[in-house]
Motif scaffolding. Structure first.
Motif, PDB file in Angstrom:
ATOM      1  N   ARG A   1       0.831  -1.195   0.000  1.00  0.00           N
ATOM      2  CA  ARG A   1       0.000   0.000   0.000  1.00  0.00           C
ATOM      3  C   ARG A   1       0.873   1.257   0.000  1.00  0.00           C
ATOM      4  N   ARG A   2       0.506   2.238  -0.828  1.00  0.00           N
ATOM      5  CA  ARG A   2       1.266   3.502  -0.856  1.00  0.00           C
ATOM      6  C   ARG A   2       0.760   4.408   0.255  1.00  0.00           C
ATOM      7  N   ILE A   3       1.696   4.858   1.064  1.00  0.00           N
ATOM      8  CA  ILE A   3       1.332   5.605   2.270  1.00  0.00           C
ATOM      9  C   ILE A   3       1.663   7.080   2.081  1.00  0.00           C
ATOM     10  N   SER A   4       0.694   7.925   2.343  1.00  0.00           N
ATOM     11  CA  SER A   4       0.945   9.366   2.218  1.00  0.00           C
ATOM     12  C   SER A   4       1.696   9.874   3.439  1.00  0.00           C
ATOM     13  N   SER A   5       2.378  10.994   3.252  1.00  0.00           N
ATOM     14  CA  SER A   5       3.112  11.576   4.375  1.00  0.00           C
ATOM     15  C   SER A   5       2.120  11.989   5.472  1.00  0.00           C
ATOM     16  N   ARG A   6       0.910  12.349   5.048  1.00  0.00           N
ATOM     17  CA  ARG A   6      -0.110  12.738   6.016  1.00  0.00           C
ATOM     18  C   ARG A   6      -0.507  11.554   6.917  1.00  0.00           C
ATOM     19  N   GLU A   7      -0.713  10.406   6.299  1.00  0.00           N
ATOM     20  CA  GLU A   7      -1.060   9.225   7.082  1.00  0.00           C
ATOM     21  C   GLU A   7       0.066   8.871   8.061  1.00  0.00           C
TER      22      GLU A   7
ATOM     23  N   TYR B   1      15.772   4.562  -0.416  1.00  0.00           N
ATOM     24  CA  TYR B   1      15.098   3.701   0.552  1.00  0.00           C
ATOM     25  C   TYR B   1      13.603   3.562   0.263  1.00  0.00           C
ATOM     26  N   VAL B   2      13.019   4.623  -0.298  1.00  0.00           N
ATOM     27  CA  VAL B   2      11.589   4.579  -0.607  1.00  0.00           C
ATOM     28  C   VAL B   2      11.363   5.029  -2.045  1.00  0.00           C
ATOM     29  N   LYS B   3      10.244   4.582  -2.629  1.00  0.00           N
ATOM     30  CA  LYS B   3       9.810   5.159  -3.904  1.00  0.00           C
ATOM     31  C   LYS B   3       8.450   5.800  -3.662  1.00  0.00           C
ATOM     32  N   GLY B   4       8.094   6.690  -4.556  1.00  0.00           N
ATOM     33  CA  GLY B   4       6.808   7.345  -4.387  1.00  0.00           C
ATOM     34  C   GLY B   4       6.930   8.819  -4.669  1.00  0.00           C
ATOM     35  N   ASN B   5       5.853   9.532  -4.436  1.00  0.00           N
ATOM     36  CA  ASN B   5       5.891  10.964  -4.682  1.00  0.00           C
ATOM     37  C   ASN B   5       4.936  11.694  -3.757  1.00  0.00           C
TER      38      ASN B   5
ATOM     39  N   TYR C   1       4.087   6.704  -0.478  1.00  0.00           N
ATOM     40  CA  TYR C   1       5.418   6.109  -0.474  1.00  0.00           C
ATOM     41  C   TYR C   1       5.385   4.625  -0.122  1.00  0.00           C
ATOM     42  N   GLN C   2       6.337   3.901  -0.697  1.00  0.00           N
ATOM     43  CA  GLN C   2       6.548   2.496  -0.340  1.00  0.00           C
ATOM     44  C   GLN C   2       8.015   2.264  -0.032  1.00  0.00           C
TER      45      GLN C   2
END
Lengths: 145, 145
Positions: free
Chosen positions: B10-16, B40-44, B51-52
């Motif tokens: 699951r892609r996790i938002s910085s807010r979560e 270390y992480v991918k995502g945007n 992020y994952q």
């Protein structure tokens, strides 16, 4: 302490220490008080007061002085997450609830290890490095990876 | 990173992350940015961002993360004496003038040593201690003096 040692038998006032080392006088007095309580210096505060070092520099362990002046605390544990009570139900996670204890343990162990480093040295080593700058760096360059 | 790992694909938002860990969102975004830059992480970032974790926990060395987030500085050198230019003539002392370099060297070496401690562990060890609290303490109790 190096200054007191350098001045030999002369009794040094906290004011002279503060002025000649350009260190805040409150810090100087606090440290002198600690050193006095722990048998490193003799002397007294006040108008005609002054302090002398009771030990030779090689009897003054840097690690012991570190422990005296900066007692172990958990103040170094700065990256603690808060209590996520509100979110616990929506996002149940063991991490926020339990990482505090884990990091406290890890930081405490790291701090113990850190203090060991300073216990290798006495004020005689500090004086040695002041007079022959590079003494510390050379000592560890040999052993470094 | 433990939270990202726990959430799997699951892609996790910085807010979560910020909300469920109860950590300041600016700190979260700064750390995510560092982790992203260092693979270390991918995502945007952004509205549908998330992020994952790209590595397994045992590939994430705690010391390397420490070095990334807290670069070596001389900020730990707190007991430096000032420049005693004024007093130099009345109380000539080599101490105030030269102890700064000596203490910087000593603190730098101590900091290197401190970082070595963290390099012994990965995030898998942190997770282990969270799940079985006492793992770190037990590990060092055996070897302690």
């Amino acid at each position: 302490m190096l200054y007191l040692d350098q001045q030999g038998d002369r009794r040094i006032s906290s004011r002279e220490l503060s002025e000649s080392l350009d260190v805040n006088s409150v810090m100087i007095r606090n440290i002198l008080s600690l050193l006095h309580k722990n048998g490193y210096v003799k002397g007294n505060v006040g108008k005609n007061g002054g302090y002398q070092l009771l030990k030779s520099l090689d009897e003054c362990n840097v690690g012991e002085l570190y422990d005296l002046t900066i007692p172990p605390t958990i103040s170094y544990a700065r990256f603690i997450t808060g209590k996520s009570n509100v979110m616990e139900e929506t996002h149940p996670t063991e991490i926020a609830d339990n990482i505090k204890e884990t990091l406290n343990d890890l930081f405490t162990l790291a701090d113990k290890d850190y203090r060991k480093f300073y216990h290798q040295f006495t004020l005689a080593d500090i004086k040695n490095d002041i007079q022959n700058h590079g003494y510390f760096l050379n000592k560890f360059e040999k052993n470094s990876d």
